[in-house]
Scaffold this active site. Structure first.
Site, PDB file in Angstrom:
ATOM      1  N   ASP A 122     -20.982   9.321 -15.542  1.00 15.12           N
ATOM      2  CA  ASP A 122     -21.816  10.355 -16.282  1.00 15.12           C
ATOM      3  C   ASP A 122     -22.500   9.797 -17.413  1.00 15.12           C
ATOM      4  O   ASP A 122     -23.724  10.027 -17.418  1.00 15.12           O
ATOM      5  CB  ASP A 122     -20.790  11.635 -16.609  1.00 15.12           C
ATOM      6  CG  ASP A 122     -21.686  12.619 -17.335  1.00 15.12           C
ATOM      7  OD1 ASP A 122     -23.036  12.703 -16.998  1.00 15.12           O
ATOM      8  OD2 ASP A 122     -21.081  13.468 -17.976  1.00 15.12           O
ATOM      9  N   ILE A 146     -13.272   6.206 -11.654  1.00 16.34           N
ATOM     10  CA  ILE A 146     -11.860   6.644 -11.122  1.00 16.34           C
ATOM     11  C   ILE A 146     -11.842   8.195 -11.452  1.00 16.34           C
ATOM     12  O   ILE A 146     -10.879   8.825 -10.660  1.00 16.34           O
ATOM     13  CB  ILE A 146     -10.992   5.683 -11.850  1.00 16.34           C
ATOM     14  CG1 ILE A 146     -10.681   6.135 -13.126  1.00 16.34           C
ATOM     15  CG2 ILE A 146     -11.098   4.170 -11.426  1.00 16.34           C
ATOM     16  CD1 ILE A 146      -9.545   5.784 -13.952  1.00 16.34           C
ATOM     17  N   ASP A 147     -12.432   8.783 -12.336  1.00 21.14           N
ATOM     18  CA  ASP A 147     -12.151  10.296 -12.544  1.00 21.14           C
ATOM     19  C   ASP A 147     -12.882  11.030 -11.575  1.00 21.14           C
ATOM     20  O   ASP A 147     -12.276  12.305 -11.578  1.00 21.14           O
ATOM     21  CB  ASP A 147     -12.557  10.413 -14.131  1.00 21.14           C
ATOM     22  CG  ASP A 147     -11.893   9.852 -15.095  1.00 21.14           C
ATOM     23  OD1 ASP A 147     -10.808   9.474 -14.783  1.00 21.14           O
ATOM     24  OD2 ASP A 147     -12.411  10.053 -16.292  1.00 21.14           O
ATOM     25  N   ARG A 182      16.770  12.985 -14.235  1.00 24.11           N
ATOM     26  CA  ARG A 182      15.917  13.075 -15.526  1.00 24.11           C
ATOM     27  C   ARG A 182      14.729  13.777 -15.068  1.00 24.11           C
ATOM     28  O   ARG A 182      14.156  13.771 -13.845  1.00 24.11           O
ATOM     29  CB  ARG A 182      15.614  11.625 -15.909  1.00 24.11           C
ATOM     30  CG  ARG A 182      16.456  10.887 -16.879  1.00 24.11           C
ATOM     31  CD  ARG A 182      15.988   9.471 -16.814  1.00 24.11           C
ATOM     32  NE  ARG A 182      16.922   8.820 -17.866  1.00 24.11           N
ATOM     33  CZ  ARG A 182      17.084   7.646 -17.611  1.00 24.11           C
ATOM     34  NH1 ARG A 182      16.446   6.922 -17.027  1.00 24.11           N
ATOM     35  NH2 ARG A 182      18.008   6.843 -18.611  1.00 24.11           N
ATOM     36  N   MET A 189      -4.923   8.986 -16.396  1.00 24.60           N
ATOM     37  CA  MET A 189      -6.015   9.081 -16.661  1.00 24.60           C
ATOM     38  C   MET A 189      -7.002  10.312 -16.067  1.00 24.60           C
ATOM     39  O   MET A 189      -6.411  10.901 -15.100  1.00 24.60           O
ATOM     40  CB  MET A 189      -6.949   7.991 -16.496  1.00 24.60           C
ATOM     41  CG  MET A 189      -6.650   6.865 -17.400  1.00 24.60           C
ATOM     42  SD  MET A 189      -8.048   5.484 -17.284  1.00 24.60           S
ATOM     43  CE  MET A 189      -7.557   4.668 -18.815  1.00 24.60           C
ATOM     44  N   GLU A 242      -4.362  13.053 -18.963  1.00 25.84           N
ATOM     45  CA  GLU A 242      -4.611  12.753 -20.440  1.00 25.84           C
ATOM     46  C   GLU A 242      -5.245  14.025 -21.129  1.00 25.84           C
ATOM     47  O   GLU A 242      -5.236  14.221 -22.321  1.00 25.84           O
ATOM     48  CB  GLU A 242      -5.303  11.534 -20.670  1.00 25.84           C
ATOM     49  CG  GLU A 242      -6.595  11.314 -20.088  1.00 25.84           C
ATOM     50  CD  GLU A 242      -7.177  10.047 -20.280  1.00 25.84           C
ATOM     51  OE1 GLU A 242      -6.734   9.232 -20.671  1.00 25.84           O
ATOM     52  OE2 GLU A 242      -8.395  10.222 -19.787  1.00 25.84           O
ATOM     53  N   HIS A 290      -4.268   2.398 -18.095  1.00 26.47           N
ATOM     54  CA  HIS A 290      -5.202   1.329 -17.557  1.00 26.47           C
ATOM     55  C   HIS A 290      -4.834   0.760 -16.308  1.00 26.47           C
ATOM     56  O   HIS A 290      -5.584   0.200 -15.697  1.00 26.47           O
ATOM     57  CB  HIS A 290      -5.715   0.406 -18.583  1.00 26.47           C
ATOM     58  CG  HIS A 290      -6.679   0.940 -19.585  1.00 26.47           C
ATOM     59  ND1 HIS A 290      -6.069   1.449 -20.929  1.00 26.47           N
ATOM     60  CD2 HIS A 290      -7.904   1.136 -19.873  1.00 26.47           C
ATOM     61  CE1 HIS A 290      -6.796   1.982 -21.322  1.00 26.47           C
ATOM     62  NE2 HIS A 290      -8.152   1.753 -21.124  1.00 26.47           N
ATOM     63  N   ARG A 293      -6.643   1.722 -13.482  1.00 26.18           N
ATOM     64  CA  ARG A 293      -8.340   1.432 -13.198  1.00 26.18           C
ATOM     65  C   ARG A 293      -8.387  -0.070 -12.807  1.00 26.18           C
ATOM     66  O   ARG A 293      -9.585  -0.303 -12.300  1.00 26.18           O
ATOM     67  CB  ARG A 293      -8.806   1.657 -14.870  1.00 26.18           C
ATOM     68  CG  ARG A 293      -9.939   2.304 -14.708  1.00 26.18           C
ATOM     69  CD  ARG A 293     -10.342   2.861 -15.948  1.00 26.18           C
ATOM     70  NE  ARG A 293     -10.828   1.983 -16.788  1.00 26.18           N
ATOM     71  CZ  ARG A 293     -11.008   2.049 -18.079  1.00 26.18           C
ATOM     72  NH1 ARG A 293     -11.160   3.264 -18.613  1.00 26.18           N
ATOM     73  NH2 ARG A 293     -11.520   1.115 -18.965  1.00 26.18           N
TER      74      ARG A 293
HETATM   75  O1  F6P Z   1     -13.674   7.618 -17.606  1.00 26.06           O
HETATM   76  C1  F6P Z   1     -12.778   6.649 -17.045  1.00 26.06           C
HETATM   77  C2  F6P Z   1     -11.751   6.559 -17.964  1.00 26.06           C
HETATM   78  O2  F6P Z   1     -10.605   5.939 -17.290  1.00 26.06           O
HETATM   79  C3  F6P Z   1     -11.102   8.075 -18.416  1.00 26.06           C
HETATM   80  O3  F6P Z   1     -10.275   8.606 -17.585  1.00 26.06           O
HETATM   81  C4  F6P Z   1     -10.461   7.634 -19.774  1.00 26.06           C
HETATM   82  O4  F6P Z   1     -10.364   8.584 -20.648  1.00 26.06           O
HETATM   83  C5  F6P Z   1     -11.318   6.560 -20.366  1.00 26.06           C
HETATM   84  O5  F6P Z   1     -11.824   5.993 -19.174  1.00 26.06           O
HETATM   85  C6  F6P Z   1     -10.754   5.505 -20.931  1.00 26.06           C
HETATM   86  O6  F6P Z   1     -11.589   4.681 -21.708  1.00 26.06           O
HETATM   87  P1  F6P Z   1     -11.110   3.271 -22.459  1.00 26.06           P
HETATM   88  O7  F6P Z   1     -10.592   2.317 -21.393  1.00 26.06           O
HETATM   89  O8  F6P Z   1     -12.175   2.820 -23.141  1.00 26.06           O
HETATM   90  O9  F6P Z   1     -10.275   3.687 -23.220  1.00 26.06           O
END
Ligand code: F6P
Length: 366
Positions: A122, A146-147, A182, A189, A242, A290, A293
């Site tokens: 976006d 990825i979102d 537990r 993310m 998050e 990450h 990602r």
């Molecule tokens: O937009 C993708 C994303 O992975 C979000 O889910 C996350 O909040 C953001 O990027 C994190 O970005 P950075 O790696 O810059 O902290």
């Protein structure tokens, strides 16, 4: 007329970026066109001193060989390089932002580029749209994140890889949580939208899924975890995006750099602490961060990326301008870029995936 295309990757990386770069490059070269890449978003133009071999590189058949399955991006990326709000330090050492879009226009003119293929989410596509308006260059957007929170496309590439990996992690955490009785809270993310948490949570039979679209009541979550114990399950898997927040509460953030969105994080730890306090059960928090990602794109993401990249070049050949390629099954179609800018796709609360989660007895925190 020979076409000269420039492409860049912006914002957070996503599995499949390299497959798009390969598809754009090969599709263009096979038409006799030239392709160049800007390194690290627009930084290759704005901070050329950081790139000893030049910030704009030719993309050849050799340059894109063997990269379809590689995570990350061979061009590099950044979320601190918006040319419209570029961070600079003033004479007092304070950080400010300045508009450096004129330098992008000048570089595009100097190279004689006909089109910019902008691969981004976006934020990056909104920037590319504005750069297009100011420079006059034709912009073709390719939806990445990825979102999965981009409107007008059924899917963005990167999402399937993120969900697959998060699901595998949840499966692994399930066995250890069950062995130790537990609660394990897993933070994934998902800044504004809870697609990753919801899809991986349902796929991995989580007990609770908390997403930004549904502010949560921690007492309801605690009750759900406590209710499981008499039924022989003294453990629970709680997935938290998050960007999830309690009813009437705030986002959990870790700070904010100039020209950048706030860094999210911390909600998982807060939820784990609160659940410990309320239920007396041992609760741990795991932040996938990450990890979801990085790495290899799934076959589905590779195919989507290759289809998007090839479609971007076909769009140019067909004379399309200022559009984003979009998955609208069974076709990859074109959507006007102006419709996409600033259009966030949240999880629809009346959709069947939410209904499925509720039917399965998964607590969504409300
Ligand atoms: O937009 C993708 C994303 O992975 C979000 O889910 C996350 O909040 C953001 O990027 C994190 O970005 P950075 O790696 O810059 O902290």
């Amino acid at each position: 007329m020979t076409k000269k295309i420039v492409l860049n990757t912006g914002g957070g990386d996503a599995p499949g970026l390299n497959a798009v770069i390969r598809a754009v490059t090969l599709s263009a070269i096979h038409r006799g066109w030239e392709v160049y890449g800007i390194l690290e978003g627009y930084r290759g133009i704005l901070t050329p001193e950081d790139f000893p071999n030049g910030g704009i590189v030719p993309l050849t058949i050799e340059a894109v060989r063997g990269i379809t399955h590689l995570g990350g991006t061979i061009l590099g990326t950044t979320n601190r390089g918006n040319p419209l709000k570029f961070p600079v330090q003033d004479e007092n050492g304070e950080w400010q932002t300045v508009d450096r879009s004129a330098e992008i226009t000048a570089a595009f003119q100097e190279y004689g580029f006909d089109a910019l293929v902008a691969i981004g989410g976006d934020g990056s596509l909104t920037i590319a749209h504005e750069i297009g308006k100011r420079s006059g260059i034709n912009v073709i957007g390719v939806p990445k994140t990825i979102d999965n929170d981009l409107e007008h496309t059924i899917a963005t590439f990167g999402f399937d890889s993120a969900v697959s990996f998060a699901t595998e992690c949840l499966d692994r955490l399930h066995t250890t949580a069950a062995s130790h009785n537990r609660i394990i809270v897993v933070e994934v993310m998902g800044r504004h939208a809870g697609w990753i948490g919801l899809y991986s949570g349902v796929a991995a039979t989580a007990d609770v899924i908390l997403i930004p679209e549904i502010p949560f009541d921690i007492e309801k979550v605690a009750h759900k975890c406590e209710k499981r114990a008499p039924n022989g399950a003294g453990f629970s898997i709680v997935v938290v995006a998050e960007g999830a927040k309690p009813i009437g509460g705030e986002l959990s953030t870790k700070g904010k750099a100039v020209g950048q969105a706030a860094q999210l994080g911390g909600v998982g730890e807060k939820v784990a602490k609160a659940l410990s306090a309320q239920t007396g059960l041992e609760s741990r928090c795991v932040v996938l961060g990450h990890l979801v990602r990085g790495g290899t794109p799934t076959a589905r993401d590779r195919l989507l990326s290759l289809r998007f990249g090839a479609a971007a070049v076909r769009a140019l050949e067909e004379g399309q301008s200022n559009i984003m390629v979009a998955l609208q099954p069974p076709r990859v179609d074109y959507v006007p870029l102006e419709k996409v800018a600033n259009a966030m796709k949240a999880v629809p609360l009346d959709g069947d995936i939410i209904a499925t989660a509720r039917d399965l007895g998964i607590c969504l925190g409300d």
